[in-house]
Design a protein around this motif. Structure first.
Motif, short mmCIF file in Angstrom:
data_model
loop_
_atom_site.label_atom_id
_atom_site.label_comp_id
_atom_site.label_asym_id
_atom_site.label_seq_id
_atom_site.Cartn_x
_atom_site.Cartn_y
_atom_site.Cartn_z
N ASP A 13 0.81 -1.22 0.00
CA ASP A 13 0.00 0.00 0.00
C ASP A 13 0.84 1.27 0.00
N HIS A 14 2.12 1.15 0.31
CA HIS A 14 3.00 2.32 0.36
C HIS A 14 3.99 2.36 -0.80
N GLY A 15 3.62 1.72 -1.90
CA GLY A 15 4.36 1.90 -3.14
C GLY A 15 5.55 1.01 -3.35
N ILE A 16 5.77 0.05 -2.46
CA ILE A 16 6.87 -0.88 -2.65
C ILE A 16 6.41 -2.00 -3.58
N GLY A 17 7.17 -2.26 -4.61
CA GLY A 17 6.72 -3.19 -5.63
C GLY A 17 7.23 -4.61 -5.48
N ARG A 18 8.33 -4.78 -4.75
CA ARG A 18 8.97 -6.10 -4.72
C ARG A 18 9.46 -6.43 -3.31
N TYR A 19 9.33 -7.72 -2.97
CA TYR A 19 9.87 -8.22 -1.71
C TYR A 19 10.96 -9.23 -2.01
N HIS A 20 12.10 -9.06 -1.33
CA HIS A 20 13.22 -9.97 -1.51
C HIS A 20 13.31 -10.89 -0.30
N HIS A 21 13.39 -12.20 -0.58
CA HIS A 21 13.52 -13.16 0.51
C HIS A 21 14.11 -14.45 -0.06
N ASN A 22 15.40 -14.64 0.12
CA ASN A 22 16.08 -15.79 -0.46
C ASN A 22 15.67 -17.10 0.22
N LEU A 23 15.58 -18.16 -0.57
CA LEU A 23 15.51 -19.50 0.00
C LEU A 23 16.87 -19.94 0.52
N GLU A 24 17.93 -19.34 -0.01
CA GLU A 24 19.34 -19.58 0.31
C GLU A 24 19.87 -20.86 -0.31
N THR A 25 19.20 -21.98 -0.11
CA THR A 25 19.61 -23.24 -0.71
C THR A 25 18.36 -24.10 -0.86
N CYS A 26 18.51 -25.32 -1.33
CA CYS A 26 17.34 -26.18 -1.52
C CYS A 26 16.91 -26.79 -0.19
N ARG A 27 15.72 -27.35 -0.19
CA ARG A 27 15.17 -27.92 1.04
C ARG A 27 16.06 -29.01 1.63
N SER A 28 16.61 -29.88 0.78
CA SER A 28 17.38 -31.01 1.29
C SER A 28 18.71 -30.59 1.92
N HIS A 29 19.14 -29.37 1.67
CA HIS A 29 20.43 -28.89 2.20
C HIS A 29 20.26 -27.80 3.25
N PHE A 30 19.04 -27.35 3.47
CA PHE A 30 18.83 -26.15 4.29
C PHE A 30 19.34 -26.31 5.72
N ASP A 31 19.10 -27.47 6.34
CA ASP A 31 19.52 -27.66 7.73
C ASP A 31 21.04 -27.62 7.90
N ALA A 32 21.76 -27.81 6.82
CA ALA A 32 23.22 -27.71 6.89
C ALA A 32 23.69 -26.26 6.85
N VAL A 33 22.74 -25.35 6.55
CA VAL A 33 23.07 -23.94 6.42
C VAL A 33 22.45 -23.11 7.54
N CYS A 34 21.25 -23.49 7.98
CA CYS A 34 20.53 -22.72 9.00
C CYS A 34 19.61 -23.64 9.79
N SER B 150 5.75 -8.34 -6.22
CA SER B 150 6.59 -9.27 -6.98
C SER B 150 7.66 -9.79 -6.02
N VAL B 151 8.29 -10.90 -6.36
CA VAL B 151 9.21 -11.55 -5.43
C VAL B 151 10.57 -11.79 -6.08
N CYS B 152 11.59 -11.43 -5.33
CA CYS B 152 12.98 -11.71 -5.70
C CYS B 152 13.50 -12.73 -4.71
N SER B 153 13.82 -13.93 -5.18
CA SER B 153 14.27 -14.98 -4.28
C SER B 153 15.24 -15.90 -4.99
N GLY B 154 16.37 -16.13 -4.35
CA GLY B 154 17.37 -17.02 -4.93
C GLY B 154 18.15 -17.70 -3.83
#
Length: 327
Positions: free
Chosen positions: A160-181, A202-206
């Motif tokens: 509502d305040h004009g921001i068009g995109r949200y960034h939120h990385n997955l960081e890695t794949c599901r099978s490796h995530f617990d080794a990272v966080c 819109s979403v920016c995620s990598g």
């Protein structure tokens, strides 16, 4: 089975025509050896050229709140579990959050993003960031925020305040995530992306590469991002910052980095692929080849706690390669 350059081009043409290769084909692409990386890149370059021409997207960030993060992401110098020598400060006042945007308004940069440390900003802080960006001229730049795990109300406020995109990385794949966080779950990240999309952002995620993932897991992440239908995929390569868990543990090579970019392009043919942190440190002399590997964007300027190429350097590289910044 070994692919020739003609095979990679044929796969790329199939993708351009709107067909999706079988998973066995993608798995074979992920197994491409170093000597065939440039053949793999040829197909990725063709896909990029068809869908994005020779136009490069440019974005830049502001580290709006730094250090003392409650989360234990093993690559991050801002985690309170690490001993990295970084600058620590609370959420910047509005004038400081806006400063970088004003500096970019007459440049070729398209998107300005405020990034903050922590699992998620408090409600009053979310509103401060949104209000700071809402006071900026909306026709000069597009605005993005990366504020962690938020709820639906926060996402609606941002939209509502004009921001068009949200960034939120997955960081890695599901099978490796617990080794990272381990301090939050993969589904926490997935659900945050879904909330942003529900709010109309819109979403920016990598992700970040070089944190012990296999090439099969690179492909797994690409499939997960495709399933989520994200709009942009930032690719970060590990900079093993002293004081973090991954200090001294990076085994990436320039050819591996180019291969990762290419795999992402084959899986995500119409999605912006933006090369971000660690690109100079890891790609070294092959750094300008990121576009031939399928990328159509770069983050310019400094990153959160590490230095990057400055805008004029990146513009010179883009123009020398025969590309131009996206209008």
């Amino acid at each position: 089975m070994q692919y020739s350059i003609e095979s990679y081009i044929d796969i790329a043409k199939t993708i351009i025509e709107g067909q999706r290769p079988g998973n066995n084909v993608y798995r074979h692409l992920a197994l491409t050896g170093d000597k065939d990386v440039f053949a793999l890149m040829a197909g990725a370059d063709l896909i990029r050229d068809v869908f994005f021409k020779r136009e490069i997207h440019l974005c830049a960030i502001c580290n709006g709140k730094s250090g003392m993060c409650s989360e234990d992401c093993k690559f991050c110098s801002q985690s309170k579990f690490h001993t990295s020598d970084i600058e620590i400060y609370p959420l910047m006042p509005n004038a400081e959050l806006q400063k970088g945007a004003y500096e970019l308004m007459d440049t070729d940069v398209h998107r300005y993003s405020i990034v903050t440390t922590g699992k998620g900003l408090a409600e009053n802080e979310v509103r401060q960031v949104a209000d700071a960006l809402a006071d900026l001229p909306s026709k000069e730049l597009s605005y993005c925020v990366s504020l962690g795990i938020l709820d639906d109300t926060d996402m609606d406020y941002l939209k509502d305040h004009g921001i068009g995109r949200y960034h939120h990385n997955l960081e890695t794949c599901r099978s490796h995530f617990d080794a990272v966080c381990t301090s939050h779950t993969y589904d926490d990240r997935i659900n945050t992306i879904k909330k942003a999309k529900k709010a109309g952002l819109s979403v920016c995620s990598g992700g970040i590469f070089g944190v012990g993932e296999s090439m099969a897991q690179v492909l797994e992440l690409a499939f997960e991002l495709r399933e989520l239908q994200v709009d942009a995929v930032p690719i970060n390569f590990l900079t093993p910052i002293p004081g973090t868990f991954f200090e001294g543990k990076n085994n990436l090579t320039p050819l591996t980095c180019l291969k990762i970019i290419s795999i992402m392009r084959y899986v995500l043919p119409k999605t912006d692929i933006i090369i971000c942190g660690g690109r100079i440190q890891n790609l070294k002399m092959l750094h300008p080849l990121v576009f031939q590997a399928g990328a159509n964007g770069i983050m310019t300027g400094n990153y959160l706690t590490t230095k990057g190429n400055q805008l004029q350097e990146d513009l010179e590289m883009i123009h020398q390669l025969g590309f131009k910044s996206r209008p």
